[in-house]
Write a protein that holds these residues in place. Structure first.
Motif, PDB file in Angstrom:
ATOM      1  N   PHE A   1       1.104   5.496  -1.944  1.00 21.66           N
ATOM      2  CA  PHE A   1       1.064   7.142  -1.619  1.00 21.66           C
ATOM      3  C   PHE A   1       1.792   7.973  -2.496  1.00 21.66           C
ATOM      4  CE2 PHE A   1       1.878   5.365   2.895  1.00 21.66           C
ATOM      5  CZ  PHE A   1       0.660   4.798   3.203  1.00 21.66           C
TER       6      PHE A   1
ATOM      7  N   SER B   1      -6.977  -0.590   2.821  1.00 22.42           N
ATOM      8  CA  SER B   1      -6.240  -1.689   2.923  1.00 22.42           C
ATOM      9  C   SER B   1      -6.959  -2.542   4.096  1.00 22.42           C
ATOM     10  CB  SER B   1      -4.910  -1.429   3.448  1.00 22.42           C
ATOM     11  OG  SER B   1      -4.247  -0.649   2.364  1.00 22.42           O
TER      12      SER B   1
ATOM     13  N   ALA C   1       0.926  -1.193   0.134  1.00 29.87           N
ATOM     14  CA  ALA C   1       0.033  -0.091   0.058  1.00 29.87           C
ATOM     15  C   ALA C   1       0.827   1.196  -0.015  1.00 29.87           C
ATOM     16  CB  ALA C   1      -0.898   0.003   1.138  1.00 29.87           C
TER      17      ALA C   1
END
Ligand SMILES: *Cc1c(COP(=O)(O)O)cnc(C)c1O
Length: 360
Positions: free
Chosen positions: A82, A174, A78
């Motif tokens: 970003f 997530s 994950a």
């Protein structure tokens, strides 16, 4: 410790459905008469392509993902998203970021390198114990997207509503993807590291509105370009084949169990068992404010470090594993993802009551 006697409350990587592990074990050496393990298979083989297509198809069906959105099966966790989100979708423009925990804070920091970030809210002053209501969100005219993290894994808070904004939404799901229905038409992008609710670590699922791809910053690495990944159907290079196979087994399990609506009901029941104990408790202090509580991660403490440590050790002795809180919050955290049986939450609730009776 026998597996039958253990419940794993770890925040991620986390517990997998028993039947999925059994199926993977049965197929480990010879997948479907192919003479080899999925681990040994070319990602260009027909057998793997079938696994890959089926996983994407089942994911699309379960969450009713519209044709306007592409499903990408990527690596890098994950955390790589970003930057990828900002390189592809922000690309020098402005966006609003709701900071309600560690991961959204890091996403905002990363995005600042690639555009202008406005904080729609920041709940750090109260230890990220809440999700702000809609009225509190500061929205920017002309923002390209509004970014938030649906479930704050560390703090145990979860958005109870979908923010209303003029721009599309970008969301880190997530730790609560596949636990409830999602209206993808509101989203530019949804992403999730797989290791909380979907598969072993190593796979990141990104659902992106196709028309938004192809406008990335010129220095965006090819591996982070949504456009390149859409064009190659996530096979610009070798995808995480084994994780995708495990992902497909988990998706089958979700479907057989009744889909995301049933996952949601199960999550409500499981978490209620623990929140009921917390609401009556004179020992345990819940971290999250009542109207912001997560169905996935239940966070609490006794307020005393030694007593928390005693609780965690006593839990482990009973096979209630991984209930230690994140290092930044201390205390306890019970993660109750899709694969956690109701019985696990009931056992933990029972232990909390007994512990309280002994220590108040
Ligand atoms: C675990 C987690 C992340 C980080 O995931 P990685 O795959 O380790 O990069 C980001 N956001 C949320 C909400 C998480 O729970």
């Amino acid at each position: 410790m026998d597996r039958q006697n253990a419940f794993n409350f770890a925040a991620g990587p986390s517990t997998m459905p028993q039947s999925v592990l059994e199926k993977a074990a049965a197929e480990l050496l010879n997948y479907n008469g192919s003479g080899m393990s999925v681990m040994e298979m070319s990602h260009r083989s027909a057998a793997f392509q079938e696994i890959f297509d089926k996983a994407k198809g089942t994911f699309r069906d379960l969450l009713h993902i519209p044709a306007s959105h592409e499903i990408l099966l990527l690596q890098g966790g994950a955390t790589l998203q970003f930057a990828a989100i900002a390189m592809n979708l922000l690309a020098g423009g402005e966006a609003d970021y709701a900071v309600t925990g560690r991961f959204s804070g890091r996403a905002a920091e990363e995005a600042k390198k690639y555009g202008t970030v406005h904080l729609a809210c920041d709940t750090s002053s109260t230890g990220h114990d809440r999700i702000p209501p809609q009225e509190e969100l500061k929205l920017t005219d002309g923002a390209k997207y509004f970014y938030y993290c649906a479930n704050n894994t560390i703090y145990g808070t979860e958005w109870q509503y979908v923010p209303e904004t003029a721009c599309p939404l970008v969301c880190d799901m997530s730790s609560d993807i596949l636990t409830r229905p999602v209206d993808f038409s509101k989203y530019a992008l949804v992403y999730a590291g797989a290791q909380k609710n979907m598969a072993p670590a190593g796979l990141t699922v990104v659902v992106v509105r196709k028309e938004l791809a192809g406008h990335e910053l010129p220095f965006t690495p090819e591996m982070m370009s949504y456009d390149a990944m859409i064009r190659t159907d996530s096979m610009l290079n070798t995808p995480p084949c084994w994780c995708i196979y495990m992902f497909s087994l988990v998706l089958d399990w979700v479907r057989e169990t009744g889909g995301v609506e049933v996952m949601r009901e199960r999550a409500e029941k499981r978490s209620a068992l623990l929140y009921d104990v917390l609401d009556e408790s004179r020992l345990f202090i819940p971290h999250a404010q009542r109207d912001s509580r997560s169905l996935m991660n239940v966070t609490f403490s006794t307020g005393k470090k030694e007593l928390d440590a005693l609780f965690v050790a006593g839990a482990a002795a009973r096979g209630l594993l991984g209930v230690k809180g994140h290092k930044s919050t201390g205390g306890m955290r019970a993660s109750l993802y899709n694969a956690m049986p109701l019985e696990g939450a009931a056992k933990l609730a029972e232990y909390m009551r007994e512990f309280e009776a002994e220590h108040v």
